[in-house]
Design a protein around this motif. Structure first.
Motif, PDB file in Angstrom:
ATOM      1  N   LEU A  13      -9.591 -25.126 -33.578  1.00  0.00           N
ATOM      2  CA  LEU A  13      -8.419 -24.270 -33.750  1.00  0.00           C
ATOM      3  C   LEU A  13      -7.724 -24.549 -35.077  1.00  0.00           C
ATOM      4  N   HIS A  14      -7.556 -25.818 -35.379  1.00  0.00           N
ATOM      5  CA  HIS A  14      -6.886 -26.180 -36.628  1.00  0.00           C
ATOM      6  C   HIS A  14      -7.728 -25.725 -37.829  1.00  0.00           C
TER       7      HIS A  14
ATOM      8  N   SER B   1      -2.141 -24.675 -34.085  1.00  0.00           N
ATOM      9  CA  SER B   1      -3.260 -25.274 -33.354  1.00  0.00           C
ATOM     10  C   SER B   1      -2.802 -26.114 -32.166  1.00  0.00           C
TER      11      SER B   1
ATOM     12  N   TYR C 290     -14.573 -27.054 -38.687  1.00  0.00           N
ATOM     13  CA  TYR C 290     -13.838 -28.145 -38.033  1.00  0.00           C
ATOM     14  C   TYR C 290     -14.320 -29.520 -38.481  1.00  0.00           C
TER      15      TYR C 290
END
Length: 83
Positions: free
Chosen positions: A55-56, A33, A64
């Motif tokens: 992204l993570h 990420s 998220y």
């Protein structure tokens, strides 16, 4: 599997990732990420902390907004260092 089949990755995010050479979930996982976020920041002006969370979360298969608070703090610290 396509990027858009991952959590938090919609068409717009997938297009941004494609623009930096990340075209598959495997490539995103391999980059991580932080690396993907850094590359996005270099090419897209409107990338912000929420993108890093997304992204993570995609890599961890979490929405998220369900990331652990400690993880959010670490990601925010990373993002703040880039400013």
């Amino acid at each position: 599997m396509k990027l858009t089949e991952m959590r938090n990755i919609g068409k717009e995010m997938a297009n941004k990732l494609h623009s930096i050479g990340i075209t598959t979930p495997e490539e995103l996982q391999l980059a991580g990420s932080k690396e993907a976020f850094l590359r996005l920041r270099l090419t897209h002006e409107n990338v912000c902390l929420v993108h890093l969370y997304a992204l993570h979360g995609a890599i961890e298969n979490l929405d998220y907004n369900q990331l652990p608070e400690k993880t959010k703090q670490e990601l925010k610290s990373f993002s703040d260092q880039l400013k």
